[in-house]
Design an enzyme around this catalytic site. Structure first.
Site, short mmCIF file in Angstrom:
data_model
loop_
_atom_site.label_atom_id
_atom_site.label_comp_id
_atom_site.label_asym_id
_atom_site.label_seq_id
_atom_site.Cartn_x
_atom_site.Cartn_y
_atom_site.Cartn_z
N ARG A 22 -1.97 -1.80 -3.92
CA ARG A 22 -3.13 -0.91 -3.91
C ARG A 22 -2.89 0.18 -4.96
O ARG A 22 -1.82 0.77 -5.00
CB ARG A 22 -3.28 -0.26 -2.53
CG ARG A 22 -4.41 0.75 -2.48
CD ARG A 22 -4.40 1.55 -1.19
NE ARG A 22 -5.54 2.46 -1.13
CZ ARG A 22 -5.57 3.57 -0.39
NH1 ARG A 22 -4.54 3.90 0.35
NH2 ARG A 22 -6.62 4.34 -0.39
N GLU A 66 -7.23 -3.75 4.33
CA GLU A 66 -7.06 -3.64 2.88
C GLU A 66 -6.03 -4.66 2.39
O GLU A 66 -6.15 -5.20 1.30
CB GLU A 66 -6.60 -2.21 2.53
CG GLU A 66 -7.70 -1.17 2.72
CD GLU A 66 -7.19 0.27 2.84
OE1 GLU A 66 -6.46 0.56 3.81
OE2 GLU A 66 -7.53 1.10 1.98
N ARG A 115 -7.69 17.60 3.81
CA ARG A 115 -8.51 17.89 2.63
C ARG A 115 -9.81 18.59 3.02
O ARG A 115 -10.43 18.21 4.02
CB ARG A 115 -8.82 16.60 1.87
CG ARG A 115 -7.63 16.08 1.07
CD ARG A 115 -7.88 14.69 0.51
NE ARG A 115 -7.03 13.71 1.15
CZ ARG A 115 -7.12 12.39 0.99
NH1 ARG A 115 -8.05 11.90 0.19
NH2 ARG A 115 -6.30 11.59 1.62
N HIS A 143 -11.45 4.25 -1.50
CA HIS A 143 -11.44 3.38 -0.31
C HIS A 143 -12.28 2.13 -0.55
O HIS A 143 -12.76 1.50 0.40
CB HIS A 143 -12.01 4.11 0.93
CG HIS A 143 -11.18 5.27 1.41
ND1 HIS A 143 -11.74 6.46 1.81
CD2 HIS A 143 -9.85 5.42 1.54
CE1 HIS A 143 -10.78 7.30 2.18
NE2 HIS A 143 -9.62 6.69 2.02
N ASN A 158 0.88 -1.17 0.00
CA ASN A 158 0.00 0.00 0.00
C ASN A 158 0.92 1.23 0.00
O ASN A 158 1.36 1.68 1.04
CB ASN A 158 -0.87 -0.06 1.26
CG ASN A 158 -1.94 1.00 1.30
OD1 ASN A 158 -1.86 2.00 0.58
ND2 ASN A 158 -2.92 0.81 2.17
C1 LIG Z 1 -8.23 7.53 -1.47
C2 LIG Z 1 -7.71 8.07 -0.18
O1 LIG Z 1 -8.14 9.10 0.28
O2 LIG Z 1 -6.79 7.32 0.44
P1 LIG Z 1 -6.09 7.65 1.85
O3 LIG Z 1 -7.17 7.71 2.87
O4 LIG Z 1 -5.14 6.50 2.06
O5 LIG Z 1 -5.40 8.98 1.68
MG LIG Z 2 -5.96 4.86 4.32
#
Ligand SMILES: CC(=O)OP(=O)(O)O
Ligand SMILES: [Mg+2]
Ligand SMILES: Nc1ncnc2c1ncn2[C@@H]1O[C@H](COP(=O)(O)OP(=O)(O)O)[C@@H](O)[C@H]1O
Length: 395
Positions: free
Chosen positions: A89, A381, A239, A178, A8
């Site tokens: 992944r 995962e 984010r 996810h 991953n």
């Molecule tokens: C797709 C995604 O946001 O992955 P991660 O949570 O690992 O940053």
């Molecule tokens: Mg993650």
């Protein structure tokens, strides 16, 4: 018995597990963090012993070499020939992949093509794939996509209200992410509830640094909070989640930033980091929330966005049988779960504060009489990656 290495690869990290299949016995597990930064951290646990080293690790290829050497040094394997397959992944598969796939040069090209849609993730995934191809050229490799599980979404869920040719010409639509994690907890939930997947309406909350909520009906994803990229949906560690799109040109005009720079702010300098003013890590924020107003507000915003998705997806499925919490925050934070679940009695969610006091293990946290079950399920995962890797590399 076959040894599958599940990888991953993140932008600055690489998590791995060596798993004996089909027994699903983990013989080594570890993570490389801060790749490309000073004082990178390499951790591996095998044969009941944990090791941690701090040293500069310049790139993913060096990280891959270190982890392979560590597997030999720790006696997990005697030679690289004992690795039968590697599973990776990959975050964005676009509309090209609705299932995992054996990696060929053509597959690598396609992953490259959709890289611009997941700039934080796909390039890192590709670096991992290339590093392994270089070092283990004859070992079969499989790509497991975050987007694959969501390919069952109906058009009404994935289409944006935009001119049609934006979708047909440019592939602009909701993809969702996810998926490997949502799929794992979906299957576990059906097992734990003891009902066939086909009969269940589930809402899965994957809440980690990245976070997404998915509505799952009859075992299939029918809607999810992330979108064209993993920036959309709920508030995350760094984010923004959903914002008014008109803000982007407005911020550009006000700050003189380019579009790329603004997107970078939305990806890396927003979310809980921006709201709290000091950290993207939920543990830090929880610690300060009694005394720091911004930290308390950040927790409220974070939980409220997810809370609203629960109502929305219950409406979409005309009810819900179980709500699932997973990933770093979902598995560990009773505070966040409490904030998300409070006030949902109107839709049949009766949760028990005593049962909610749980970290990192499978547990029902609803009262037995609750019509809606609420379950904490640690995600895995890596085991999903290993299962698909065996399925596709053994043919
Ligand atoms: C797709 C995604 O946001 O992955 P991660 O949570 O690992 O940053
Ligand atoms: Mg993650
Ligand atoms: N015991 C805990 N209590 C609260 N939050 C936690 C705990 N353990 C981990 N977390 C949070 O989980 C998040 C990381 O989740 P994780 O699923 O590992 O993220 P990702 O895979 O997206 O990098 C961080 O915000 C971290 O603070």
């Amino acid at each position: 018995m076959k040894n599958v290495l599940a990888i991953n690869a993140g932008s600055s990290s690489l998590k791995f597990q060596l798993i004996e299949m089909p027994e699903e016995k983990v013989s080594a597990i570890g993570v490389v963090e801060r790749i490309g930064l000073p004082d990178s951290i390499f951790q591996i646990e095998a044969n009941g012993k944990k090791d941690k080293t701090v040293q500069d690790i310049a790139n993913h290829e060096v990280a891959v070499k270190m982890l392979l050497e560590a597997l030999i040094k720790k006696g997990v394997i005697q030679s690289y020939d004992e690795i039968d397959a590697v599973g990776h992944r990959v975050v964005h598969g676009g509309e090209y992949f609705s299932d995992s796939v054996l990696i060929t040069d053509e597959v690598i090209e396609t992953i490259e093509k959709v890289s611009e849609l997941a700039p934080l993730h796909n390039p890192a995934n590709l670096t991992g794939i290339r590093a392994f191809k270089e070092i283990l050229p004859n070992v079969p490799m499989v790509a497991v996509f975050d987007t694959a599980f969501h390919q069952t979404m109906p058009k009404s869920s994935y289409l944006y209200s935009l001119p049609e040719n934006y979708y047909t010409d440019y592939g602009i639509r909701k993809y969702g992410f996810h998926g490997t994690s949502h799929k794992y907890v979906t299957e576990r939930a059906a097992e734990l509830i003891g009902a066939p997947l086909e009969s269940l309406r589930l809402i899965s909350c994957h809440i980690g640094n990245g976070a997404s909520v998915t509505a799952i009906q009859g075992g299939e994803s029918i809607d999810t909070s992330m979108g064209f990229t993993p920036l959309a949906g709920v508030t995350m560690g760094t984010r923004s989640g959903d914002i008014d799109p008109a803000l982007i040109p407005y911020i550009m005009e006000k700050t003189g930033k380019s579009a790329d720079e603004v997107i970078n702010v939305l990806n890396k300098e927003s979310g809980m980091l921006a709201l709290s003013g000091f950290s993207s890590d939920l543990r830090d924020i929880e610690e300060q929330s009694e005394t720091n107003e911004r930290a308390a507000l950040a927790l409220t915003v974070f939980a409220e966005r997810i809370h609203k998705y629960l109502g929305s997806y219950a409406a979409k499925m005309s009810g819900v049988d179980a709500i699932i919490f997973t990933a770093g925050v979902g598995e560990n934070s009773d505070t966040i779960r409490e904030k998300i679940l409070t006030g949902l009695e109107f839709m049949g969610v009766y949760w028990d504060p005593k049962r909610n006091d749980v970290r990192g293990k499978e547990q029902f946290i609803n009262y037995p009489h609750s019509p809606v079950k609420v379950i904490v399920i640690p995600t895995n995962e890596e085991v999903m990656i290993a299962r698909d890797t065996i399925r596709l590399s053994s043919n």
